[in-house]
Design an enzyme around this catalytic site. Structure first.
Site, PDB file in Angstrom:
ATOM      1  N   ARG A 213       0.837  -1.201   0.000  1.00 10.67           N
ATOM      2  CA  ARG A 213       0.000   0.000   0.000  1.00 10.67           C
ATOM      3  C   ARG A 213       0.877   1.259   0.000  1.00 10.67           C
ATOM      4  NH1 ARG A 213      -3.529  -3.496   3.241  1.00 10.67           N
ATOM      5  NH2 ARG A 213      -2.331  -3.035   5.128  1.00 10.67           N
ATOM      6  N   ASP A 254     -16.416  -3.586  -3.592  1.00 10.10           N
ATOM      7  CA  ASP A 254     -16.400  -4.717  -2.681  1.00 10.10           C
ATOM      8  C   ASP A 254     -17.849  -5.156  -2.467  1.00 10.10           C
ATOM      9  OD1 ASP A 254     -14.061  -5.862  -0.619  1.00 10.10           O
ATOM     10  OD2 ASP A 254     -16.094  -6.214   0.087  1.00 10.10           O
ATOM     11  N   SER A 255     -18.027  -6.405  -2.044  1.00  5.75           N
ATOM     12  CA  SER A 255     -19.382  -6.908  -1.821  1.00  5.75           C
ATOM     13  C   SER A 255     -19.804  -6.807  -0.361  1.00  5.75           C
ATOM     14  CB  SER A 255     -19.494  -8.361  -2.291  1.00  5.75           C
ATOM     15  OG  SER A 255     -18.550  -9.175  -1.619  1.00  5.75           O
ATOM     16  N   ASP A 304      -6.994  -7.254  -5.752  1.00  3.14           N
ATOM     17  CA  ASP A 304      -6.529  -7.962  -4.546  1.00  3.14           C
ATOM     18  C   ASP A 304      -7.641  -8.905  -4.074  1.00  3.14           C
ATOM     19  OD1 ASP A 304      -5.043  -8.741  -2.370  1.00  3.14           O
ATOM     20  OD2 ASP A 304      -5.516  -6.977  -1.165  1.00  3.14           O
ATOM     21  N   CYS A 344      -3.410 -14.462  -3.290  1.00  2.00           N
ATOM     22  CA  CYS A 344      -3.026 -14.961  -1.961  1.00  2.00           C
ATOM     23  C   CYS A 344      -3.302 -16.456  -1.856  1.00  2.00           C
ATOM     24  CB  CYS A 344      -3.774 -14.196  -0.866  1.00  2.00           C
ATOM     25  SG  CYS A 344      -5.562 -14.395  -0.907  1.00  2.00           S
TER      26      CYS A 344
END
Length: 400
Positions: A213, A254-255, A304, A344
């Site tokens: 970040r 985002d959800s 991400d 990831c």
């Protein structure tokens, strides 16, 4: 002391100090959940002291390869102190730090993050569950943090035959009986970020992306990126970084409505204009397609996503999912723009991930310069004997 005897030829992993023994490697022997057992080769050679898990495919997780070492309270105190000491030497400029990273710190199945004066821990194996109280005391003693919250609600506990558990493990009462909130504010890269250890993902936040970040903020400024799309944004860490880098229009997708609400709060908490940030509660894949249809483009995009492949068995399906979102992102990226893309998934190695992203670029008709390879922060270490610990991999690509 109960003994686990391995099949002939199955001792090689432990001789290389890899801490796992799978069910198929065990010839005979057993124990209770989390019980310390002696692991030996087919001919009786000592290999390790380990925690036995009767329910897991990973039947044994090694504590120590030293036959003279005792697995007792003092052992866990030493291991915790060693892990904390390593983090202190890293001199991380943040009060949000990964203190214990499972196998890398010789404590398989234990994850501990420090957020200010509060510790958040996951006990994910039968062995750490059995020693939970001892480990909790060791953590408080080694850090001086009086508050310890347990987030043992990961699905992997079911594989160990363990129920999900959350709640305070250590919480000293004040004179007036007040309770410490599970809300925390941490400092990272000069920003203030909030989280709730009781409600947030994992232990509350994703500390493994801290350095990435910070890098993103610098790259946004360096490449003069004004429009930024942050996909799977969670609570907006990369969005704050984009605004710090000078972006004037940042969209977080985002959800999770609660995560997006916190992302909006982070924008104003750090002194940025609320109007520069848009939070979109939606499916990322559908949003990327809608942006393409609408003719939108961006100077920088962050991908991400959550873990698409928890193991190598899921790699094929996950590869298709990674390729699809990267292909769509390439189509949305302006020439000269930045793509930060991550995986990831333990089942997707760095080389395979590179091939997936390259294929996505080909399908999108886009080429790019590979500016940098990214990984987790140093407080999420990988050891030379446990390469599976290298789970986070990322690429910084500049579109030609």
């Amino acid at each position: 002391m109960k003994v686990i005897t391995l099949r002939e030829g199955k001792e090689r992993a432990l001789l290389r100090r890899h801490p796992w023994v799978f069910q198929g490697s065990v010839a005979k022997g057993g124990g209770d959940a989390g019980e310390t057992v002696r692991v030996q080769s087919h001919d009786g050679q000592f290999l390790a002291w380990a925690a036995f898990s009767p329910s897991s495919q990973i039947r044994v997780r090694a504590w120590s390869f030293d036959e003279a070492e005792r697995i007792d309270a003092a052992f866990f105190q030493r291991r915790v102190q060693q892990a904390v000491a390593v983090r202190q030497r890293l001199a991380i400029d943040s009060d949000g730090i990964r203190l214990v990273h499972g196998e890398a710190d010789g404590l398989p199945g234990l994850i501990v993050d420090q957020y200010g004066d509060l510790l958040s821990a996951q006990f994910l194996s039968a062995g750490t569950e059995r020693w939970k109280d001892v480990i909790a005391d060791a953590l408080v003693a080694a850090t001086g943090c009086p508050y310890l919250y347990e987030r043992s609600d990961a699905s992997v506990r079911a594989l160990e035959g363990l129920a999900q558990v959350t709640g305070w493990l250590r919480h000293p009462e004040t004179a007036d009986g007040a309770r410490r909130s599970t809300e925390v504010t941490i400092h990272e890269n000069g920003w203030r970020l909030t989280l709730d250890v009781a409600e947030g993902h994992k232990t509350g936040y994703y500390l493994d992306q801290r350095d990435n970040r910070g890098l993103f903020a610098k790259l946004v400024r360096q490449f003069n990126c004004k429009t930024v799309l942050n996909c799977y944004s969670y609570t907006g860490g990369f969005s704050v970084a984009a605004l710090e880098g000078g972006a004037t229009e940042v969209t977080s997708v985002d959800s999770s409505a609660p995560a997006l609400a916190r992302a909006n709060a982070h924008v104003t908490l750090n002194g940025y204009e609320a109007g520069a940030h848009t939070a979109l509660d939606a499916d990322v894949n559908s949003s990327l397609r809608a942006f393409i249809q609408a003719g939108r483009t961006f100077d920088a995009i962050v991908l991400d996503p959550p873990k698409f492949a928890p193991s190598a068995a899921h790699a094929d399906r996950a590869s298709r999912a990674y390729k699809d979102i990267n292909r769509l992102a390439f189509k949305l990226l302006n020439p000269g723009g930045l793509l930060l893309t991550f995986s990831c998934s333990g089942g997707i190695g760095a080389e395979l991930f590179h091939k997936i992203v390259a294929g996505a670029g080909l399908d999108a008709g886009v080429d790019g310069y590979l500016l940098k390879r990214l990984e987790a922060t140093p407080d999420h270490p990988t050891t030379i004997t446990f390469p599976e610990g290298e789970y986070l991999k990322g690429l910084v690509i500049v579109r030609k």
